[in-house]
Design an enzyme around this catalytic site. Sequence first.
Site, short mmCIF file in Angstrom:
data_model
loop_
_atom_site.label_atom_id
_atom_site.label_comp_id
_atom_site.label_asym_id
_atom_site.label_seq_id
_atom_site.Cartn_x
_atom_site.Cartn_y
_atom_site.Cartn_z
N HIS A 143 0.81 -1.22 0.00
CA HIS A 143 0.00 0.00 0.00
C HIS A 143 0.85 1.28 0.00
CE1 HIS A 143 -3.21 -2.57 2.29
NE2 HIS A 143 -3.24 -2.79 0.99
C1 LIG Z 1 -0.30 -7.33 -4.71
C2 LIG Z 1 -1.18 -6.21 -4.22
C3 LIG Z 1 -2.24 -6.51 -3.36
C4 LIG Z 1 -3.07 -5.49 -2.90
N1 LIG Z 1 -4.20 -5.81 -2.21
C5 LIG Z 1 -5.12 -4.86 -1.96
C6 LIG Z 1 -6.38 -5.20 -1.43
O1 LIG Z 1 -6.69 -6.38 -1.20
N2 LIG Z 1 -7.29 -4.20 -1.21
C7 LIG Z 1 -6.98 -2.89 -1.44
O2 LIG Z 1 -7.82 -2.03 -1.16
N3 LIG Z 1 -5.78 -2.54 -1.95
C8 LIG Z 1 -4.87 -3.49 -2.26
N4 LIG Z 1 -3.69 -3.15 -2.85
C9 LIG Z 1 -3.39 -1.73 -3.05
C10 LIG Z 1 -4.19 -1.07 -4.17
O3 LIG Z 1 -4.42 -1.96 -5.23
C11 LIG Z 1 -3.44 0.18 -4.63
O4 LIG Z 1 -3.28 1.06 -3.54
C12 LIG Z 1 -4.14 0.94 -5.74
O5 LIG Z 1 -4.48 0.09 -6.80
C13 LIG Z 1 -3.24 2.08 -6.23
O6 LIG Z 1 -3.94 2.84 -7.17
P1 LIG Z 1 -3.21 4.00 -7.97
O7 LIG Z 1 -4.21 4.56 -8.89
O8 LIG Z 1 -2.54 4.90 -7.01
O9 LIG Z 1 -2.01 3.29 -8.76
P2 LIG Z 1 -2.00 2.00 -9.70
O10 LIG Z 1 -3.30 1.28 -9.64
O11 LIG Z 1 -0.78 1.24 -9.35
O12 LIG Z 1 -1.91 2.62 -11.16
C14 LIG Z 1 -0.80 3.28 -11.68
C15 LIG Z 1 -0.76 3.00 -13.18
O13 LIG Z 1 0.17 3.87 -13.80
C16 LIG Z 1 0.93 3.15 -14.73
N5 LIG Z 1 2.22 3.84 -14.88
C17 LIG Z 1 3.16 4.05 -13.93
N6 LIG Z 1 4.22 4.68 -14.46
C18 LIG Z 1 3.94 4.88 -15.77
C19 LIG Z 1 4.65 5.47 -16.85
N7 LIG Z 1 5.87 6.00 -16.69
N8 LIG Z 1 4.07 5.50 -18.07
C20 LIG Z 1 2.83 4.98 -18.25
N9 LIG Z 1 2.12 4.40 -17.26
C21 LIG Z 1 2.67 4.35 -16.04
C22 LIG Z 1 1.06 1.78 -14.10
O14 LIG Z 1 1.41 0.79 -15.03
C23 LIG Z 1 -0.32 1.57 -13.49
O15 LIG Z 1 -1.21 0.97 -14.37
C24 LIG Z 1 -2.81 -4.14 -3.30
C25 LIG Z 1 -1.76 -3.84 -4.16
C26 LIG Z 1 -0.95 -4.87 -4.63
C27 LIG Z 1 0.16 -4.53 -5.58
#
Ligand SMILES: Cc1cc2nc3c(=O)[nH]c(=O)nc-3n(C[C@H](O)[C@H](O)[C@H](O)COP(=O)(O)OP(=O)(O)OC[C@H]3O[C@@H](n4cnc5c(N)ncnc54)[C@H](O)[C@@H]3O)c2cc1C
Length: 574
Positions: A512
Amino acid sequence: MTNKNKKMSAQLEEQFESGRLSRRGFIRAMAALGMVASVPMVLGARHAKASAADDYDYVIIGAGSAGCALAAKLAEDPSKNILVIEAGPADTHQAIHIPVAFPQLFKTPFDWDYTSTPQQGLADNTVYIPRGRVYGGSSSINAMIYMRGHPSNYDDWASENPGWSYKELLPYFIRGEDNSRGESPVHGVGGPLSVIDQRDPNPLSTAMVAAAGEQGYPLNADFNSGNQEGFGLYQVTQKDGMRASAAGAYLYPALERDNVTIQGESLVHNLIMENGRCTGVRFESGGSIHQVQASQEVILSAGAIGSPQILMLSGIGARKDLEALGISVVRDLPGVGQNLQDHAMVPVAHECTQPVTLAAAETPEQAELFKQGMGLLTSNIGEAGGFLKLDPEATAPELQFHFAPNYFIADGAGNPEGHGFTLMPGIVGTRSAGSVRLTSSNPHAKPAIDPAILKDDHDLEVMVEGIKIARNILKGPALDEYRGAEYMPGDAVRTDDEIRDYIRNNTQTIYHPVGTCKMGPDGMSVVDSKLRVHGVRGLRVADASIMPRIINGNTNATCMVIGEKCADLIREHA
Ligand SMILES: Cc1cc2nc3c(=O)[nH]c(=O)nc-3n(C[C@H](O)[C@H](O)[C@H](O)COP(=O)(O)OP(=O)(O)OC[C@H]3O[C@@H](n4cnc5c(N)ncnc54)[C@H](O)[C@@H]3O)c2cc1C
């Protein structure tokens, strides 16, 4: 695959691509062919071939939890053209959709596969930091627990950031979900994200919850009611026993509109800046460099690692760090990449005397059950858990527990053969904070990630108590019929010092990471309460990185709310 199966799968692909079979129908039918192992599929191909034009109203970087929600909400205005640029591919892999398979995605092309710097609080051990690199981002590889955090988390944010209190965000959580429990003052139906009670929880998970009750801990039937304390089964982001990601909930429906384009498999290098304004994005696709213009705004939704990395690559960050790497400074913002917070957990595992665990998931019988959305393949692994306060005066719990009806050691990579179960105490009110720093001006280089796990002694002591509580719960009579020997920490680990040593050598994150572009008014904050980057026009950040403080609990639902709220903030000024 037999010839007959090959032929049937080709027919299904054809039906899916022509639109005669829904996405969900396609996945289920493929699973019914018994293809429950790692079989690549064509899912998403209908949308994966978009080629970006040069000009958009909004360019969103990252199709993750926040980026997908933001794209869908912005797209509700048909007069606006939106481009989403995503480094990863479409969510075509079967392991993305079969809940129990998510650890199989670790260290694959769907994962950025980061490793932390040596952690001072963990005797210089490193931790593995998986991040989704695929449509849906981390919501496509996560453990599907639906959790909103504690109300006080948001009131704390709102003390410096108007508009972000629990009362103001609750309508977003309610509107965003389609909860199988129906409508109530805290839950909604008809929203894009399917949230359900687990269809087929493991008997070990219900036994652990009963054991917690027997040992005197409170029970909790709904962790998202505003009261987190107690033990229970987690609700999950699934539909019919399959994963419900941000891609399924928001991105694919948005792509049905004419005004959203996804540019997949494209790595953003940096932002294009002109006279203090962000006017576009430079990215790499198919081996060459492209650029697109954003006439209104660029929104960074690349996650807690990707967003600060892209800002720094664009000259927005701490002056001395950027200059040391030869990057021209556009805006000296020392908070970029700082304030990295994460949750940590450590296993207490037992051998299991009955063959009921997830070790028995990959059988033809379970594949049959999965056809009805039942059985071990629907397990999100972290099926049950709970929250506890150590200090009765604390506003919110300091500990969260995750229970897996199987071994879950070293991110699953250290699981022994055979049947076991694991209760993992974890710190949620963490006091430690670290950083994300560039190691190079090359956008392909992985940054140095220091989540400072258990750096603060208080965090370590909370974990020590967590281990003792987990051991106590696992002694509960409800587990008598399943409990074998304690596998970890094991009998040799008894004193507080031995427990501390065990923790330093066996702690992992709960995946997280947040806080690296924190929202706030002070000199170390990166965005204001409208998510606009301080001192830069035409640029916002919307993802886990904007959280000023980590929330109490799993972070996915909150990231989607951040995406939805960002769309409202943009519309306010459009
Ligand atoms: C293994 C795992 C288990 C988890 N379990 C849970 C759970 O059970 N419940 C829960 O609530 N949360 C869980 N989480 C946490 C939750 O999924 C994340 O906090 C959330 O998805 C983050 O959202 P975000 O939009 O910040 O980033 P992300 O969803 O990570 O999205 C960022 C996106 O930007 C893209 N990106 C990054 N850099 C670049 C670049 N330079 N160029 C183009 N694209 C780029 C990435 O590829 C990605 O698709 C878990 C996370 C993981 C990894």
